[in-house]
Design a protein around this motif. Sequence first.
Motif, short mmCIF file in Angstrom:
data_model
loop_
_atom_site.label_atom_id
_atom_site.label_comp_id
_atom_site.label_asym_id
_atom_site.label_seq_id
_atom_site.Cartn_x
_atom_site.Cartn_y
_atom_site.Cartn_z
N ASP A 163 0.72 -1.14 0.06
CA ASP A 163 0.06 0.04 -0.14
C ASP A 163 1.07 1.20 -0.01
N ALA A 164 1.96 1.46 0.85
CA ALA A 164 2.79 2.43 0.90
C ALA A 164 3.36 2.55 -0.47
N THR A 165 3.70 1.38 -1.17
CA THR A 165 4.53 1.49 -2.36
C THR A 165 3.56 2.16 -3.39
N LYS A 166 2.26 1.72 -3.60
CA LYS A 166 1.12 2.22 -4.36
C LYS A 166 1.06 3.78 -4.02
N GLY A 167 1.05 4.52 -2.95
CA GLY A 167 1.04 5.78 -2.83
C GLY A 167 2.25 6.40 -3.28
N LEU A 168 3.49 6.07 -2.92
CA LEU A 168 4.49 6.56 -3.44
C LEU A 168 4.43 6.73 -4.78
N LEU A 169 4.19 5.53 -5.64
CA LEU A 169 4.20 5.48 -7.11
C LEU A 169 3.02 6.48 -7.64
N GLU A 170 2.05 6.84 -6.90
CA GLU A 170 1.00 7.50 -7.43
C GLU A 170 1.46 9.03 -7.00
N VAL A 171 2.07 9.45 -6.17
CA VAL A 171 2.63 10.59 -5.73
C VAL A 171 3.75 11.18 -7.01
N ILE A 172 4.53 10.04 -7.06
CA ILE A 172 5.60 10.28 -8.30
C ILE A 172 4.77 10.63 -9.61
N GLU A 173 3.76 9.71 -10.04
CA GLU A 173 3.11 10.08 -11.25
C GLU A 173 2.51 11.33 -11.37
N GLN A 174 1.80 11.93 -10.17
CA GLN A 174 1.01 12.97 -9.94
C GLN A 174 2.17 14.27 -9.96
N THR A 175 3.04 14.14 -9.33
CA THR A 175 4.16 15.24 -9.13
C THR A 175 4.83 15.52 -10.61
N GLY A 176 5.16 14.19 -11.14
CA GLY A 176 5.75 14.35 -12.71
C GLY A 176 5.11 14.83 -13.64
N ILE A 177 3.79 14.59 -13.53
CA ILE A 177 2.95 15.19 -14.76
C ILE A 177 2.83 16.71 -14.42
N LYS A 178 2.76 17.03 -13.23
CA LYS A 178 2.71 18.50 -12.86
C LYS A 178 3.92 19.19 -13.27
N GLU A 179 4.73 18.64 -12.78
CA GLU A 179 6.17 19.27 -13.17
C GLU A 179 6.41 19.29 -14.90
N PHE A 180 6.22 18.41 -15.22
CA PHE A 180 6.39 18.36 -16.78
C PHE A 180 5.36 19.22 -17.63
N SER A 181 4.12 19.51 -17.06
CA SER A 181 3.16 20.31 -17.79
C SER A 181 3.37 21.64 -17.33
N ASN A 182 4.38 21.91 -16.49
CA ASN A 182 4.46 23.50 -16.11
C ASN A 182 5.98 23.86 -16.78
#
Length: 125
Positions: free
Chosen positions: A56-75
């Motif tokens: 569950d912690a791994t899933k949460g970590l991967l989701e944060v990485i995905e969301q942050t990556g998309i946000k950073e690359f889109s900005n």
Amino acid sequence: MDALEIFTHPRDLELSIVKEKGTNKYGICITRGPGHDFKLLITSSFSFEGSKEAIDATKGLLEVIEQTGIKEFSNPSSLISRICNPGKIALDEKSILGPEQITRIIEELQKKLVASTYKMLAATG
């Protein structure tokens, strides 16, 4: 930088849920694949009370990485975007960590406590 590497190389990872010998504690280990000599990216202490908690912690970590990556690359004013995407090219969803990949990784971890994306994601194109 490790999160960025995970976000941009989702087809070359090995994720493991590891049990500490002599205890019921689990930890997380994320490395690159064999092409990068299983370079260590992220580890945790053996602080999880069970494998499910670590997954569950791994899933949460991967989701944060995905969301942050998309946000950073889109900005376009983001430092990461300016360095990694100076041409402001649209993200290729096959080359970044996405929800479908996260789902497959978690399914593999639930089955085997190991998910080798360099094997499983490469087979699906």
